[in-house]
Structure formats: C-alpha cells, structure tokens
Design a protein around this motif. Structure first.
Motif, short mmCIF file in Angstrom:
data_model
loop_
_atom_site.label_atom_id
_atom_site.label_comp_id
_atom_site.label_asym_id
_atom_site.label_seq_id
_atom_site.Cartn_x
_atom_site.Cartn_y
_atom_site.Cartn_z
N TYR A 194 0.87 -1.17 0.00
CA TYR A 194 0.00 0.00 0.00
C TYR A 194 0.91 1.21 0.00
O TYR A 194 2.08 1.09 0.33
CB TYR A 194 -0.89 0.01 1.26
CG TYR A 194 -1.93 -1.06 1.28
CD1 TYR A 194 -3.05 -0.97 0.46
CD2 TYR A 194 -1.80 -2.17 2.10
CE1 TYR A 194 -4.01 -1.95 0.47
CE2 TYR A 194 -2.77 -3.15 2.12
CZ TYR A 194 -3.87 -3.05 1.30
OH TYR A 194 -4.82 -4.02 1.30
N PRO A 195 0.37 2.40 -0.34
CA PRO A 195 1.22 3.59 -0.32
C PRO A 195 1.96 3.72 1.02
O PRO A 195 1.32 3.81 2.06
CB PRO A 195 0.24 4.74 -0.52
CG PRO A 195 -0.94 4.13 -1.20
CD PRO A 195 -0.99 2.69 -0.78
N GLY A 196 3.27 3.66 0.98
CA GLY A 196 4.04 3.83 2.20
C GLY A 196 4.15 2.60 3.08
O GLY A 196 4.81 2.64 4.10
N PHE B 69 -11.60 4.35 -9.03
CA PHE B 69 -10.28 4.49 -8.41
C PHE B 69 -10.26 3.81 -7.05
O PHE B 69 -9.28 3.19 -6.67
CB PHE B 69 -9.89 5.96 -8.29
CG PHE B 69 -9.33 6.49 -9.57
CD1 PHE B 69 -8.23 5.90 -10.16
CD2 PHE B 69 -9.92 7.58 -10.22
CE1 PHE B 69 -7.72 6.37 -11.35
CE2 PHE B 69 -9.41 8.05 -11.41
CZ PHE B 69 -8.31 7.45 -11.98
N LYS B 70 -11.34 3.92 -6.32
CA LYS B 70 -11.37 3.27 -5.01
C LYS B 70 -11.26 1.76 -5.18
O LYS B 70 -10.56 1.09 -4.45
CB LYS B 70 -12.67 3.65 -4.27
CG LYS B 70 -12.55 5.04 -3.67
CD LYS B 70 -13.58 5.29 -2.58
CE LYS B 70 -13.54 6.75 -2.17
NZ LYS B 70 -14.75 7.47 -2.49
N GLN B 71 -11.99 1.22 -6.17
CA GLN B 71 -11.93 -0.21 -6.44
C GLN B 71 -10.52 -0.66 -6.78
O GLN B 71 -10.04 -1.66 -6.28
CB GLN B 71 -12.84 -0.54 -7.63
CG GLN B 71 -14.28 -0.77 -7.24
CD GLN B 71 -14.45 -2.09 -6.53
OE1 GLN B 71 -13.96 -3.09 -7.00
NE2 GLN B 71 -15.11 -2.06 -5.39
N SER B 72 -9.86 0.12 -7.63
CA SER B 72 -8.56 -0.33 -8.13
C SER B 72 -7.50 -0.27 -7.03
O SER B 72 -6.43 -0.84 -7.17
CB SER B 72 -8.12 0.51 -9.33
OG SER B 72 -7.78 1.80 -8.90
N LYS B 73 -7.81 0.42 -5.92
CA LYS B 73 -6.83 0.48 -4.83
C LYS B 73 -6.95 -0.71 -3.89
O LYS B 73 -6.23 -0.84 -2.94
CB LYS B 73 -7.01 1.79 -4.04
CG LYS B 73 -6.21 2.92 -4.64
CD LYS B 73 -5.98 4.04 -3.66
CE LYS B 73 -7.25 4.75 -3.29
NZ LYS B 73 -7.05 6.02 -2.63
N ARG B 74 -7.89 -1.60 -4.18
CA ARG B 74 -8.20 -2.71 -3.32
C ARG B 74 -6.98 -3.59 -3.03
O ARG B 74 -6.17 -3.88 -3.89
CB ARG B 74 -9.27 -3.54 -4.04
CG ARG B 74 -9.94 -4.60 -3.28
CD ARG B 74 -11.16 -5.03 -4.06
NE ARG B 74 -10.77 -5.82 -5.21
CZ ARG B 74 -10.96 -7.14 -5.27
NH1 ARG B 74 -11.54 -7.75 -4.31
NH2 ARG B 74 -10.59 -7.81 -6.32
#
Ligand SMILES: Nc1ncnc2c1ncn2[C@@H]1O[C@H](COP(=O)(O)OP(=O)(O)OP(=O)(O)O)[C@@H](O)[C@H]1O
Ligand SMILES: [Mg+2]
Lengths: 501, 315
Positions: A17-19, B310-315
């Motif tokens: 994850y970021p960071g 974008f929220k989905q792709s950060k999963r």
C-alpha cells in the motif's frame, strides 16, 4: 501421525500500500483437517493475507493453489465458490437487518412462490445454527441492538452456514468470554473432524495450545517459521513473533490508593442494571469481570452518560453529579474506551491525528480555532508511546490493522487526560508484546493518580492487573474480591451465578 | 507511480483540477471566444450563485446530511430582502434581513434534524416547499423589482478590475476552507459525518453543531439570493428552482462523499467551475440546451463513476 495433504498452498504472496509493505513474499501451507494458527504482531500482515485468500484484496504477486490446482480467487464470490469462508476481524453485518437475515445474506432460502424468500425457513435455519453454537440469540433480533460478543457469534454462525473447505477465523474470540470461547472451540473441533481446514488468528496465546495443530509465524509482512504445536513452546513462539524475549506478562505494580474519585450508589436501569454500587479511588485499577450480556458495558455506558439511568446516585470527586451526556462526563474528567472500536470508537475515514485528538479538541483550540501544531505534537507523542505502526499521522484509520486501530482509540483517551478511565476491553486485538506495554501504561496511569475501571473478558488479564475485582451477573454486582483472594474459579463461580455472594 | 505525499493525499482534488484544465483546453481549441478576459469573467459571474450555495451544501454533505431546500430558501430570502429595500431600509440592513431569513430557515432545518430526529432528506424536503410557499405568499407570486445603484453595485461593481461577486465568492471560499480545515466547527463537521455515534461518545456536542451546519447552509443560500437579486435588479419568488441539484452536482463532482465524512470546499469550487465552464462552452458552441442537459448529467455520473473506479482499483 501421517501428514494430511495440503489443501491450500499460498506462495510468495506480496501486497504493498502507499508507504506500507503489508506482505513481502509470504508462504502458507494448510492441511485438510487441521487448525492452522497464524501468529504475528499487530500489523504483521495476517488479516491482509487472509483477505487475499478470501478474494477481498488483490495481491500484487504470488500464487494460490487449492488442492494442488492454481486458482485466481479474484473476487469474494470466486473464493466462496472455491470453498473459502471467512470471519473478518471487523464485523461485516448489516446493522438494520435481523440476525437470521444477516446469516443468510445473499443465500436466502427460496419460498414456494418464485422470487420470494421463505421467512419461516430463514428463521428455523438460523435458529438451528445458533442452537449448534449454544447461544441464546433471537434470530429475529436486529443486529444493531446486539452487543459485540453476540455480533461475533452471529458472524460465526454466518460463516458456518456455508459448507466450507477452508474456514478462516480472524480474531473470533477477541470479544468473547470463556463460555462462548469454549462453545466456539467445540464447533471448531467438530469441523476439524469433518476434514475442514481451519486458519485461526488470535492474540490470546493460551488459545493456540488449546486448539491449534500447527502454527505459522509472520513478522513485518514476512514469513518467519512454521511449527507443530506440540513441538513448540510459548516463549519460542513469542520470540519468533516479536523478535525478542518477553519475560513478564503482567507487570503489576500496586499503588497505595488515594482519595475517592468516583462513587456510584444504587444505580439502576430498567432491564439492564440493578442496584449497582461501587467506588474508585486514585491509583486504583478495578477489574470488572462477567459473562457476555452480564451488564458490564451497560454499566460503563450508564456511568458515562451515554444511556439514561432510572435510579441511583453518582458522585465524582466528592460532588454529586447528574451525568446527562458523554460530553458532561468528559468535562468531569471521565473517559470511556468503548468495546466496539469500529462503531463507537473511531471515525474511520479520518486520519490518526483527528481521531487521537477528537475528545480533546477543546483543549487544543482557542476561540474555535484548532492549533494543528499542538495537535500534531500530541498525536505524535502518543502514537510513538503506543507504537502504532503507520507511515504517518495522516494515514486514515481505516487503513490501519485492527490492533493498531485499537491503539488509536486508547490514544484518544490518553490525549484528553481524563482521570477516571473506564476501559471496556482495552487490549482487544492487541498482540502479546504490545499488551505488556499497555499494562505498563495502565500502571503508569495509576501511579500518576488516575483511577481505572477495566472491563475484560480475559480472566488472566483481570487477575493480573487489578487491585480489586468486581464480578457482574445479570445486571448485578455478584461479588467483590481483593487481588489477593481472587482466583479464576471464584470469579467464574460468581459470574455463572451458582451462589451469588 | 510515486507521488509526493501532499499530492497523494489530495489526489482527488488534483484530479478534479486536471479535468477542469483539460476541459478548458478542449473548449479553447473548439472556439476562440472562450479564452478571452470578458468571457472568463462571465463564466466566473455565472458560477458565483451556484458556488455560494454549493459551499454551504458541502458542509451539510460532509456532516452526513443533505439540504434540498436551498433553492427555495434563496427565493424566500431574496423577496424578503427586496421588500425591505423597497420599504427604504438601508442596504446593509436589508441584506442582513435577507441573510437572517435564510439562516432562520436553516435553523429550523437544523432543529428538526438534530432535536426532532427527522432524516435530513425529509426535513429539508418539507422546508423546500414551505420556503417556496413563503416566497410566493410574500409577493403574491409577482417579482419585486427596481433597486438603488448602491445595492446593484454588488453585482455590477468592480474592485481592481475584479467583479464584486467574484470577489465575494473568493472570500467566502477562503473563509469556508479555513473554517473547515482549521477550526473546531470544521473538525466536528467531518467527525459527525464520519461516525456520529463515536463523535457523541467523544464528547462532541453533535446536535448543536449539526444545527449550526444547516444555519450556515441557509445563510449561504441567502447570500446567493443577494447577488442574484442585485444582478437581475429583481427578486423572483420562483427563483432558484433546481438550484439544489446544481449545487449537489458541483459538490459531488468536487469529490465530496454523499456518505459523509469526506470532502473539501476547494473540490466543490472546482466542481462548480467545471459546471460553469461546461455550460458556457456548450453555449458558445451553439449546442442546444436540451443536449446540454444530457451532457451535464453524463458528467455528474462520470465523475462519481471515476471515483468508485479508483477506489476499487486500490483494493
Ligand atoms: N487498505 C490499506 N491501506 C494502507 N495500508 C494498509 C491497508 N490495509 C492494511 N494496511 C497495512 O498493512 C499492514 C498489515 O495489516 P494487517 O491488517 O494485515 O495486520 P494484522 O497482522 O492483521 O494486524 P492485527 O493483529 O493488528 O490485526 C499494516 O501496517 C496496515 O497498516
Ligand atoms: Mg488483523
């Protein structure tokens, strides 16, 4: 014993994850018909690994094989279809639906008329599952009205309602008391007997030896070791997971008690609390034991002004007071760390700083303007003291691991410098190493002259940390013991209510 | 891709801003009339009213609520102020009366929601009708027109070449941004929207602040009425119909979550500007107003879709 074949093989799983590097090439191998423990400090990556297995989080690298065949498990549905069922660390119940509706959410039994749900079968099936767990929860009750422990049992029932080949339990016992845990273990053993593979996460170390067959230890997102439970020891596991030896588990230091800070007399709340009286003095740690539903949380909420009372007197620092709201309670120097961090403790979408300072915004502001620098300084110090694992104060709390979230709730109440602290399950979901640190913190608070009422379902914790112990049973104080005279048996006896003292 | 932390944290705002810049670039290429000082000032002028309503609504939405009554409050506050002006009240006093009426309507909303425990949707739906009726009753359904130069200056005047309404908008946004980020009021707005129960248990005076948020919302809608009345030299009882929808659109395009707890005033300003530029550009290109409706609807949906994506792709 001949080793059963591996039903699950995860290899080189990575996730960043970021960071944060949450997982850095982790391997896990689980066999049919075993209880496999996953062990690691807060933020070690256990939940993330399990979410990847359940299809809820996408992995950056690595392979997963079920029964020797590689699978993708890209979505929760795919994982479910492959036979993976999971109880998440944070609850995933729909608050306004009933227990039965939650258990069968997405898999509602069909009625006679196509397209309609059979309400009768829904209820009877749910009732049967709950009976297997031997809990007395009404399948028609709305989930929002249940306590944490009851919600946890609903989660268990929900996971059991699908025929799973692999069942993951992420800290299922952190909110349960011994009676429910025993029940849960019975169910787990039965499932193991049927050849289900179980992956079990818990920070209650004694459980590992009761229920586990093998254990895999993780640290900082990396695989450390796998051991057969009979061939390992608690100190070995602790040093594998923490990276150092841990000597004392309950570093209790008694402080001579000072003046009385809180006196509760004949407090009652219809249907929940009956004629409760207790006192708290400076420097004292009073443990509050009892079973699920015995009224401990209700008592804490009533003292804190979160629920109305029907009768009784509360005296704070010698002055009789009417506590009508949490705000008033905080003004009087009280603090309540709630048992349900997600629902009542944290504003998940805000960052660590905002959450840490939420109860003390008044102290950090002048003429309505918040002094961000002082807030940052305070939050910085507390998160460092509590060793919250995060890339920075601007990290949103929702992105922290469960144990680290719990530390942020604790930080919030330390930040507002209350001197009468009510802790409802303060070490819920916190790893062994950090637990000792929190106990030391409790000692320090007591030494500074604060009074602490500690609710806990972990009897060793109550016995190890309290100066005095109160036991609740069906809304009443059923007994009181000094630290010296209290034993596990006496407390249980009292809590079960065979002979109310 | 590695972003500096400041940008990473405000990625959504920068994203919206990037969309805004691209939109401006595309329209400039399509028509030479867009990128001129007069037209840009024109766009700003046309954005002002929506932007003012939207900033108040941003507070309301961040706190987890919604306010459907802002358009009606605008009309009601406008006609009350117009009457006061026609009666010869001094301009500042008349404006105060108008803003007071707006804030008063907001107060009623807030009390109904926090103390009466009505869902915001219902309370403000009721107020939407009540305030509209009030405006019609107060004027017998006819516009109130014709005011003095000093009042009209609010719409026509300039300070250092900048139109007064644009100046007011900039000041309001600067203040709203600071209040949201730096004050107790702002902090509590986020906290209440993020988790009302946890806020209450942390000693936040939830009901008081919730009420205050709707007062701000009503007051800012009334400020919009002041500028609109000055521009048209007339207060219409049927002014502001559907303005709440434009304001919600600007807020949502700007990245504020309808679930509460997340959002920013700066995002809303960019959202309002995107809507303004889009309308203006489509007008310049001679696109029919029917098609404009479709385009704006598509933009709103696209903005929220992108968010979820974008929220989905950060999963
Ligand atoms: N969505 C996310 N965004 C950013 N960081 C995350 C996210 N989810 C997890 N992390 C980080 O990944 C690391 C591992 O988290 P994880 O929840 O797997 O820990 P855990 O071993 O389950 O800890 P605990 O015992 O406290 O539950 C933590 O440092 C956490 O902050
Ligand atoms: Mg976890």
């Amino acid at each position: 014993m001949e080793a059963a074949p591996a039903i699950l093989q995860m290899k080189g799983i990575a996730k960043r994850y970021p960071g944060v590097v949450a997982l850095d090439g982790v391997d896990l191998e689980v066999r049919r018909g075993e209880v496999h423990i996953l062990l690691g400090e807060n933020g070690a990556g256990k939940s993330t690994l399990m979410k990847i297995l359940a299809g809820a989080v996408r992995r950056d690298a690595g392979t997963i094989a079920l029964d020797g065949r590689e699978c993708d498990l890209a979505t929760p549905r795919a994982a479910q279809a492959a036979g993976v069922s999971i109880i998440y660390q944070e609850f995933n119940l729909v608050p306004h639906l009933t227990v039965a509706e939650n258990i069968f959410l997405g898999r509602e039994p069909r009625g006679q008329v196509p397209g309609l749900i059979s309400a009768a079968r829904l209820r009877t099936d749910a009732a049967r599952l709950l009976r297997e767990l031997e809990v007395t929860i009404n399948p028609g009750a709305v989930v929002a009205d249940l306590g944490v422990a009851e919600q946890q049992m609903v989660e268990v029932a929900k996971a059991l309602s699908v025929e799973a080949k692999i069942l993951v339990l992420d800290e299922p016992t952190s909110a349960l008391s011994d009676k429910e845990i025993a029940q849960l273990f019975k169910v787990i053993r039965a499932l193991r007997g049927r050849g289900v593979a179980l992956i079990y996460i818990s920070h209650r170390m004694e459980e590992l030896f009761q229920i586990g067959d093998r254990v895999t230890v993780m640290r900082d997102g990396r695989y450390i070791a796998t051991r057969d439970i009979p061939q390992t020891t608690l100190p070995e596991l602790v040093s594998l997971m923490v990276g150092r030896d841990l000597t004392e588990h309950f570093p209790k230091k008694a402080v001579p008690p000072g003046e009385e800070l809180l006196r509760v007399e004949h407090l009652s709340r219809t249907g929940a609390l009956h004629d409760i009286s207790l006192t708290l003095r400076r420097g004292e740690v009073v443990g509050l034991a009892g079973l699920m539903g015995s009224g401990r949380t209700e008592l804490a909420r009533a003292i804190f002004g979160a629920d109305p009372v029907t009768a009784g007197r509360v005296t704070v620092k010698g002055r009789e007071v009417k506590v009508g709201s949490p705000r008033q309670a905080i003004g009087l120097g009280l603090g309540l760390l709630t048992e349900d961090r997600k629902r009542q403790g944290l504003v998940l979408c805000l960052d660590i700083r905002a959450n840490t300072c939420l109860a003390s915004v008044d102290r950090f502001s002048a003429a309505g303007v918040v002094d961000g620098r002082r807030e940052t300084a305070a939050a910085q110090k507390l998160t460092a003291d509590l060793r919250v694992k995060t890339p920075g104060l601007h990290q949103r709390v929702v992105n922290l691991s469960g144990g680290n979230q719990q530390k942020v709730v604790l930080a919030k109440w330390l930040c507002c410098e209350a001197d009468i602290l009510i802790f409802d399950e303060p070490t819920r979901g916190i790893d062994v190493g950090s637990k000792v640190e929190i106990y030391q913190l409790i000692n320090r608070l007591a030494a500074e002259g604060k009074a602490i009422l500690m609710i806990s379902s972990e009897l060793p914790e109550i016995l190890g940390m309290s100066d005095r112990i109160l036991v609740m049973n069906r809304g009443r104080i059923a007994g009181e013991f000094t630290a010296a005279e209290a034993t596990q048996e006496k407390i249980l006896h009292c809590a079960l209510g065979a002979h109310a003292a | 891709m590695k972003l500096p932390p400041v940008i990473a944290r405000h990625a959504r705002q920068f994203g919206t801003f990037a969309v805004f810049v691209v939109l401006c670039a595309v329209i400039s290429v399509l028509t030479p009339h867009f990128f001129t000082v007069t037209n840009l000032l024109n766009v700003a002028q046309q954005t002002v009213i929506n932007a003012l309503i939207a900033v108040g609504l941003t507070y309301v939405i961040i706190s987890g609520g919604i306010d459907l009554s802002v358009g009606s409050i605008l009309a009601f506050a406008g006609v009350v102020m117009a009457h006061a002006l026609r009666l010869g009240w001094p301009v500042p006093l008349a404006i105060l009366a108008g803003v007071g009426v707006g804030a008063g309507c907001g107060l009623v909303n807030g009390l109904l929601i926090s103390y009466g425990r009505l869902p915001p949707f219902i309370a403000t739906l009721g107020m939407m009708s009540v305030a509209r009726g009030g405006a019609l009753l107060a004027t017998d359904g006819r516009p109130v027109s014709g005011f003095g130069e000093s009042f009209r200056w609010l719409a026509t005047g300039e300070i250092a070449g900048v139109p007064v309404p644009v100046l007011i908008m900039v000041l309001v946004y600067a203040a709203a941004h600071l209040v949201l980020q730096r004050t107790k009021f702002g902090r509590y707005t986020y906290a209440i929207g993020g988790n009302e129960e946890a806020s209450l248990l942390s000693g936040v005076p939830v009901r008081l602040y919730k009420t205050g948020i709707y007062v701000v919302g009503g007051g800012l809608a009334a400020l919009g009425a002041v500028l609109l009345t000055a521009r048209l030299n007339s207060a219409q009882p049927i002014a502001g119909i559907n303005y709440e929808l434009d304001a919600i659109a600007a807020t949502v395009i700007g990245g504020t979550s309808l679930m509460g707890g997340q959002g920013s005033v700066i995002g809303t300003l960019i959202g309002a500007l995107i809507m303004g530029v889009l309308r203006n550009g489509l007008n310049l290109l001679g696109v029919s107003s029917f098609i404009q409706q479709v385009v704006i609807g598509v933009v709103i949906i696209a903005a929220v879709l992108l968010d979820t994506f974008f929220k989905q792709s950060k999963r």
